[in-house]
Write a protein that holds these residues in place. Structure first.
Motif, mmCIF file in Angstrom:
data_model
loop_
_atom_site.group_PDB
_atom_site.id
_atom_site.type_symbol
_atom_site.label_atom_id
_atom_site.label_comp_id
_atom_site.label_asym_id
_atom_site.label_seq_id
_atom_site.Cartn_x
_atom_site.Cartn_y
_atom_site.Cartn_z
ATOM 1 N N ILE A 178 0.836 -1.201 0.000
ATOM 2 C CA ILE A 178 0.000 0.000 0.000
ATOM 3 C C ILE A 178 0.872 1.253 0.000
ATOM 4 C CG2 ILE A 178 -1.919 1.185 1.143
ATOM 5 C CD1 ILE A 178 -2.539 -1.428 2.615
ATOM 6 N N ASP A 179 0.453 2.236 -0.755
ATOM 7 C CA ASP A 179 1.111 3.540 -0.792
ATOM 8 C C ASP A 179 0.740 4.332 0.466
ATOM 9 O OD1 ASP A 179 2.489 5.770 -1.844
ATOM 10 O OD2 ASP A 179 0.634 6.561 -2.699
ATOM 11 N N PHE A 180 1.573 5.297 0.828
ATOM 12 C CA PHE A 180 1.332 6.124 2.018
ATOM 13 C C PHE A 180 0.463 7.342 1.689
ATOM 14 C CE2 PHE A 180 2.235 9.530 4.974
ATOM 15 C CZ PHE A 180 2.407 8.921 6.208
ATOM 16 N N TRP A 181 1.001 8.222 0.821
ATOM 17 C CA TRP A 181 0.338 9.501 0.548
ATOM 18 C C TRP A 181 -0.887 9.338 -0.341
ATOM 19 C CZ3 TRP A 181 1.251 13.540 3.387
ATOM 20 C CH2 TRP A 181 2.512 13.705 3.990
ATOM 21 N N ASN A 182 -1.986 9.984 0.069
ATOM 22 C CA ASN A 182 -3.238 10.027 -0.692
ATOM 23 C C ASN A 182 -3.855 8.645 -0.904
ATOM 24 O OD1 ASN A 182 -1.339 12.366 -2.401
ATOM 25 N ND2 ASN A 182 -3.094 12.975 -1.159
ATOM 26 N N THR A 183 -3.394 7.688 -0.108
ATOM 27 C CA THR A 183 -3.965 6.343 -0.131
ATOM 28 C C THR A 183 -4.308 5.922 1.296
ATOM 29 O OG1 THR A 183 -2.649 5.786 -2.093
ATOM 30 C CG2 THR A 183 -3.627 3.956 -0.872
ATOM 31 N N LEU A 184 -3.307 5.930 2.168
ATOM 32 C CA LEU A 184 -3.560 5.725 3.597
ATOM 33 C C LEU A 184 -3.848 7.057 4.290
ATOM 34 C CD1 LEU A 184 -0.721 3.189 4.506
ATOM 35 C CD2 LEU A 184 -3.174 2.695 4.432
ATOM 36 N N PHE A 185 -3.086 8.083 3.896
ATOM 37 C CA PHE A 185 -3.191 9.411 4.508
ATOM 38 C C PHE A 185 -3.510 10.464 3.448
ATOM 39 C CE2 PHE A 185 -0.571 6.992 7.397
ATOM 40 C CZ PHE A 185 -0.948 7.427 8.658
ATOM 41 N N ASP A 186 -4.168 11.541 3.891
ATOM 42 C CA ASP A 186 -4.451 12.642 2.975
ATOM 43 C C ASP A 186 -3.264 13.602 2.919
ATOM 44 O OD1 ASP A 186 -4.539 14.302 5.222
ATOM 45 O OD2 ASP A 186 -6.727 14.421 5.264
ATOM 46 N N SER A 187 -3.455 14.734 2.253
ATOM 47 C CA SER A 187 -2.390 15.739 2.127
ATOM 48 C C SER A 187 -2.671 16.985 2.958
ATOM 49 C CB SER A 187 -2.225 16.143 0.654
ATOM 50 O OG SER A 187 -1.863 15.047 -0.142
ATOM 51 N N LEU B 115 -0.621 -7.773 -4.640
ATOM 52 C CA LEU B 115 -1.483 -6.683 -5.115
ATOM 53 C C LEU B 115 -1.025 -5.379 -4.481
ATOM 54 C CD1 LEU B 115 -5.316 -6.628 -5.501
ATOM 55 C CD2 LEU B 115 -4.240 -4.901 -4.036
ATOM 56 N N HIS B 116 -1.022 -4.316 -5.274
ATOM 57 C CA HIS B 116 -0.628 -3.000 -4.765
ATOM 58 C C HIS B 116 -1.803 -2.033 -4.838
ATOM 59 C CE1 HIS B 116 1.900 0.397 -3.741
ATOM 60 N NE2 HIS B 116 1.478 1.045 -4.814
ATOM 61 N N ILE B 117 -1.932 -1.202 -3.800
ATOM 62 C CA ILE B 117 -2.965 -0.164 -3.754
ATOM 63 C C ILE B 117 -2.278 1.197 -3.730
ATOM 64 C CG2 ILE B 117 -4.980 0.733 -2.541
ATOM 65 C CD1 ILE B 117 -5.148 -1.968 -1.064
ATOM 66 N N GLY B 118 -2.618 2.059 -4.682
ATOM 67 C CA GLY B 118 -2.018 3.387 -4.725
ATOM 68 C C GLY B 118 -2.866 4.336 -5.547
ATOM 69 N N ASP B 119 -2.493 5.610 -5.526
ATOM 70 C CA ASP B 119 -3.344 6.626 -6.150
ATOM 71 C C ASP B 119 -2.827 7.165 -7.474
ATOM 72 O OD1 ASP B 119 -2.154 9.768 -5.186
ATOM 73 O OD2 ASP B 119 -1.272 7.922 -4.436
ATOM 74 N N ILE B 120 -1.556 6.931 -7.804
ATOM 75 C CA ILE B 120 -0.991 7.544 -9.008
ATOM 76 C C ILE B 120 -0.826 6.501 -10.112
ATOM 77 C CG2 ILE B 120 0.945 8.827 -9.980
ATOM 78 C CD1 ILE B 120 1.481 9.996 -7.247
ATOM 79 N N GLU B 121 -1.456 6.752 -11.230
ATOM 80 C CA GLU B 121 -1.417 5.811 -12.352
ATOM 81 C C GLU B 121 0.009 5.566 -12.828
ATOM 82 O OE1 GLU B 121 -3.125 3.209 -15.134
ATOM 83 O OE2 GLU B 121 -4.148 4.320 -13.544
ATOM 84 N N ALA C 91 -3.415 -4.645 -9.194
ATOM 85 C CA ALA C 91 -3.371 -3.267 -8.702
ATOM 86 C C ALA C 91 -4.765 -2.692 -8.526
ATOM 87 C CB ALA C 91 -2.569 -2.390 -9.658
ATOM 88 N N ILE C 92 -4.923 -1.926 -7.449
ATOM 89 C CA ILE C 92 -6.145 -1.163 -7.204
ATOM 90 C C ILE C 92 -5.768 0.313 -7.171
ATOM 91 C CG2 ILE C 92 -7.943 -0.577 -5.529
ATOM 92 C CD1 ILE C 92 -7.924 -3.468 -4.602
ATOM 93 N N LYS C 93 -6.447 1.104 -7.974
ATOM 94 C CA LYS C 93 -6.220 2.546 -7.950
ATOM 95 C C LYS C 93 -7.184 3.173 -6.953
ATOM 96 C CE LYS C 93 -5.668 6.607 -10.920
ATOM 97 N NZ LYS C 93 -5.670 7.101 -12.311
ATOM 98 N N PHE C 94 -6.622 3.892 -5.969
ATOM 99 C CA PHE C 94 -7.449 4.526 -4.946
ATOM 100 C C PHE C 94 -7.634 5.997 -5.288
ATOM 101 C CE2 PHE C 94 -8.308 6.683 -0.947
ATOM 102 C CZ PHE C 94 -9.336 5.888 -0.441
ATOM 103 N N ILE C 95 -8.882 6.423 -5.425
ATOM 104 C CA ILE C 95 -9.170 7.806 -5.822
ATOM 105 C C ILE C 95 -10.063 8.500 -4.791
ATOM 106 C CG2 ILE C 95 -8.872 7.334 -8.279
ATOM 107 C CD1 ILE C 95 -11.940 7.249 -8.528
ATOM 108 N N GLY C 96 -9.972 8.056 -3.538
ATOM 109 C CA GLY C 96 -10.883 8.568 -2.518
ATOM 110 C C GLY C 96 -10.383 9.724 -1.686
ATOM 111 N N ASP C 97 -9.182 10.240 -1.984
ATOM 112 C CA ASP C 97 -8.666 11.361 -1.197
ATOM 113 C C ASP C 97 -8.918 12.676 -1.926
ATOM 114 O OD1 ASP C 97 -7.372 13.088 0.492
ATOM 115 O OD2 ASP C 97 -5.365 12.573 -0.228
ATOM 116 N N ALA D 100 -8.898 -2.688 -10.578
ATOM 117 C CA ALA D 100 -10.112 -2.112 -9.986
ATOM 118 C C ALA D 100 -9.802 -0.701 -9.513
ATOM 119 C CB ALA D 100 -10.603 -2.966 -8.820
ATOM 120 N N ILE D 101 -10.855 0.091 -9.345
ATOM 121 C CA ILE D 101 -10.736 1.451 -8.824
ATOM 122 C C ILE D 101 -11.638 1.568 -7.604
ATOM 123 C CG2 ILE D 101 -11.157 3.901 -9.281
ATOM 124 C CD1 ILE D 101 -10.546 3.351 -12.224
ATOM 125 N N CYS D 102 -11.094 2.091 -6.508
ATOM 126 C CA CYS D 102 -11.870 2.250 -5.277
ATOM 127 C C CYS D 102 -11.906 3.717 -4.861
ATOM 128 C CB CYS D 102 -11.267 1.421 -4.144
ATOM 129 S SG CYS D 102 -11.495 -0.360 -4.328
#
Length: 250
Positions: free
Chosen positions: A8-17, A188-194, A208-214, A230-232
């Motif tokens: 899992i990515d840290f920025w904008n995936t687990l935590f916001d900015s 599997l990796h979860i992150g926000d940047i394509e 891979a899952i793209k996280f776009i919830g931040d 997938a996109i979450c």
């Protein structure tokens, strides 16, 4: 083969900015405190374009060389931009303050992260962090994870300042996969940047899952298309999506 590892990515995936302004003010005050001893001063009007230029320096290396410059290197660029004398001790002090400011003004853990991590651990997945670092190095981000109460869910960490590689470099992911001796197709990796999270993971053979919830994310992708599996938009759906992806693996 079923999934065994989730990174899992840290920025904008687990935590916001959020709290970026407060962190910038902390950096300005830290810089002022250090250069005062040299007989120099700086206004906020002078500092703001300098810090923007420093981020530009950082992003150029991050994007084109697939590594992240050290905090000290970026601070040296800042000193050059402001025509400040590069005293090694002062640069080291400023770099440490720039890195530590996230401890005093941390980002927010995104909603639903902790219960999702707990469910993933209960289901037997190994969890790791694969994250690029900016001013704050991996050792400092570990403390943020600890203070947020989620450090214990992760067994391995791949921070770009420690590995020497940033995403989409395969080495960023292999730093963790090799420790577990787990194949990419069982990961599997979860992150926000394509361009970094998703392309890096998929090129290696991971899911891979793209996280776009931040909503605080300011990163602008070069494409609206995603090759993610997938996109979450929310962490409340992540566990179910992972289970669905896992069920399709032969």
């Amino acid at each position: 083969m079923s999934l065994k590892l989730i990174t899992i990515d840290f920025w904008n995936t687990l935590f916001d900015s959020e709290n970026g302004f407060a962190r910038n003010q902390f950096r300005l005050n830290s810089l002022r405190s250090e250069i005062d001893a040299l007989g120099y001063s700086i206004t906020e009007k002078e500092f703001n374009p300098a810090i923007e230029a420093s981020w530009g320096y950082f992003h150029n290396i991050w994007r084109n060389e697939h590594r992240t410059p050290s905090t000290a290197s970026t601070v040296e660029f800042l000193f050059d931009y402001l025509n400040l004398p590069k005293n090694p001790e002062i640069i080291e002090n400023v770099a440490e303050a720039f890195g530590d400011c996230i401890i005093y003004h941390p980002p927010n853990l995104l909603p639903g992260v902790k219960p999702a991590l707990e469910k993933l651990k209960e289901k037997g997945y190994e969890l790791g962090i694969v994250s690029d670092t900016g001013f704050s190095p991996g050792k400092t981000l570990r403390k943020v994870l600890y203070d947020a109460g989620i450090y214990s869910y992760f067994s391995e960490f791949s921070f770009s300042d420690e590995t020497g590689y940033s995403k989409p470099s395969k080495e960023s992911f292999l730093a963790i996969l090799s420790k577990y001796q787990i194949d990419p197709d069982a990961s599997l990796h979860i992150g926000d940047i394509e361009e970094t999270d998703i392309i890096g993971a998929k090129q290696l053979g991971m899911k891979a899952i793209k996280f776009i919830g931040d909503k605080s994310s300011t990163f602008v992708s070069k494409t609206n298309h995603s090759i993610a599996d997938a996109i979450c938009k929310d962490w409340s759906e992540v566990v179910d999506v992972i289970q669905k992806i896992d069920s399709t693996i032969i």
